[in-house]
Design a protein around this motif. Structure first.
Motif, short mmCIF file in Angstrom:
data_model
loop_
_atom_site.label_atom_id
_atom_site.label_comp_id
_atom_site.label_asym_id
_atom_site.label_seq_id
_atom_site.Cartn_x
_atom_site.Cartn_y
_atom_site.Cartn_z
N VAL A 7 0.71 -1.12 0.25
CA VAL A 7 -0.45 0.18 0.52
C VAL A 7 0.44 1.37 -0.22
O VAL A 7 0.14 1.61 -0.51
CB VAL A 7 -0.69 0.00 0.84
CG1 VAL A 7 -2.27 0.71 1.08
CG2 VAL A 7 -1.51 -1.36 1.49
N ARG A 8 2.10 0.96 1.06
CA ARG A 8 2.62 2.56 0.77
C ARG A 8 3.65 2.23 -0.49
O ARG A 8 3.80 3.54 -0.58
CB ARG A 8 3.69 2.19 2.03
CG ARG A 8 2.73 2.28 3.22
CD ARG A 8 3.79 2.77 5.16
NE ARG A 8 4.22 0.46 5.04
CZ ARG A 8 5.54 0.70 4.89
NH1 ARG A 8 6.42 0.86 4.48
NH2 ARG A 8 5.49 -0.80 5.46
N MET A 9 4.59 1.24 -0.81
CA MET A 9 5.14 1.31 -1.81
C MET A 9 4.64 1.96 -3.42
O MET A 9 4.77 2.71 -4.46
CB MET A 9 5.85 0.44 -2.35
CG MET A 9 6.85 0.71 -0.53
SD MET A 9 7.84 -1.30 -1.17
CE MET A 9 8.46 -0.82 -2.40
N MET A 10 3.22 1.51 -3.76
CA MET A 10 2.68 0.87 -4.74
C MET A 10 1.45 2.02 -4.96
O MET A 10 0.01 1.95 -5.79
CB MET A 10 1.90 -0.60 -5.34
CG MET A 10 3.57 -1.16 -5.31
SD MET A 10 3.07 -2.76 -5.94
CE MET A 10 2.74 -3.70 -4.78
N LYS A 11 0.80 1.76 -3.42
CA LYS A 11 -0.09 2.96 -3.69
C LYS A 11 -1.59 2.13 -3.72
O LYS A 11 -2.94 2.20 -4.62
CB LYS A 11 -0.37 3.92 -4.59
CG LYS A 11 0.72 4.81 -4.29
CD LYS A 11 0.79 5.42 -2.43
CE LYS A 11 2.17 6.60 -3.06
NZ LYS A 11 2.42 6.87 -1.33
N LYS A 12 -1.54 0.38 -3.62
CA LYS A 12 -2.38 -0.48 -3.84
C LYS A 12 -2.88 -0.82 -3.33
O LYS A 12 -2.00 -1.63 -2.04
CB LYS A 12 -2.35 -0.86 -5.27
CG LYS A 12 -2.33 0.12 -6.57
CD LYS A 12 -1.80 -1.22 -7.78
CE LYS A 12 -1.29 -0.65 -8.89
NZ LYS A 12 -0.98 -1.44 -10.59
#
Length: 291
Positions: A88-93
């Protein structure tokens, strides 16, 4: 089951409660992953640890409808939450719809709040039994990181007595649980002593797993204080803003009144110019003539 989930989504299963049912969870995990329409998932006491494979599934595009997640009592530390939220933090997913998160009875610290900042819709958080102490420091920390305030009363979202499995596949899950609690019927032992030992060893292993006590006892939960946080509602924000504005106006009015009072009470230390320029008296004239 896969086809039904793809076609009907949360109608198949929208809520799944596996609280303290870790044998069933680990045995049927692949089947559980097919429930893509889950809105609520309770994995309390399922012995996940810091690096469980279910983390990757929870943050995948298949679980975008998940709104409530309970992973309390799983020996998850700050590192575990870091790994859970890494996609979530790295790929915003992932976890786009998550509103309620229960990480109670895990060895987490205030550092974990930084890893939860990536959850855009997080509104409620339970950190009871984590060792954190309620105080100004904790309140300020969680408010700065997540914008949450402490709840004086226990929140209904974290009342696990109301948690239940709901959907068309409810009977399937109940059947899994029923079959899992029943010991397989004894079969004829093979003549080989090795096979017999292996058979009884397996029976004992399954029996020990099914009879094992959960990591967190229900009785212990009731005896400990809750430490739950939630978003301040709109009315509360308006009241605080109105109170702050009113307080500022009152202070300004008070300062103005005090200033006027000081100006009114200030004594006249100098005589008017007209009084200072008056004529000499007779005594003054006599004194001048004596020189």
């Amino acid at each position: 089951m896969q086809l039904f989930n793809d076609a009907y989504g949360d109608l198949v299963l929208k809520s799944l409660c596996l609280r303290n049912k870790f044998p069933l969870f680990h045995e049927k995990m692949n089947d559980i992953k097919t429930f893509h329409g889950l809105r609520m998932l309770d994995l309390f006491g399922c012995r996940l640890g810091d690096d469980h494979e279910i983390f990757q599934h929870l943050t995948s595009s298949l679980m975008t409808s998940l709104e409530r997640l309970c992973i309390g009592g799983n020996s998850i530390s700050d590192m575990g939450l870091q790994r859970l939220t890494a996609p979530v933090r790295m790929m915003k997913k992932g976890l786009d719809s998550l509103k309620s998160l229960d990480i109670s009875y895990n060895p987490v610290t205030e550092r974990a709040f930084r890893y939860l900042m990536c959850l855009p819709k997080l509104e409620k958080l339970d950190v009871s039994g984590t060792g954190m102490k309620l105080g100004p420091g904790l309140k300020r920390c969680i408010c700065d990181y997540l914008g949450l305030i402490h709840s004086e009363k226990p929140l209904d979202e974290f009342d696990h007595s109301k948690c239940k499995t709901e959907g068309w596949a409810e009977q399937v899950v109940n059947q899994w649980e029923t079959i899992g609690t029943q010991m397989p019927k004894l079969k004829k032992l093979e003549e080989s002593r090795t096979s017999a030992l292996r058979f009884f060893g397996r029976q004992k292993f399954v029996r020990d797993i099914l009879n094992a006590a959960p990591l967190i006892q229900e009785d212990d939960d009731a005896n400990k204080d809750t430490l739950q946080f939630h978003k301040a509602d709109h009315s509360t924000k308006q009241e605080k803003q109105h109170a702050s504005t009113a307080c500022t106006e009152d202070k300004a009015l008070l300062n103005t009144s005090n200033k006027r009072a000081r100006q009114t009470e200030q004594p006249d230390t100098e005589d008017p110019p007209s009084k200072r320029s008056g004529a000499f008296t007779a005594a003054d004239m006599d004194l001048l003539n004596s020189y």
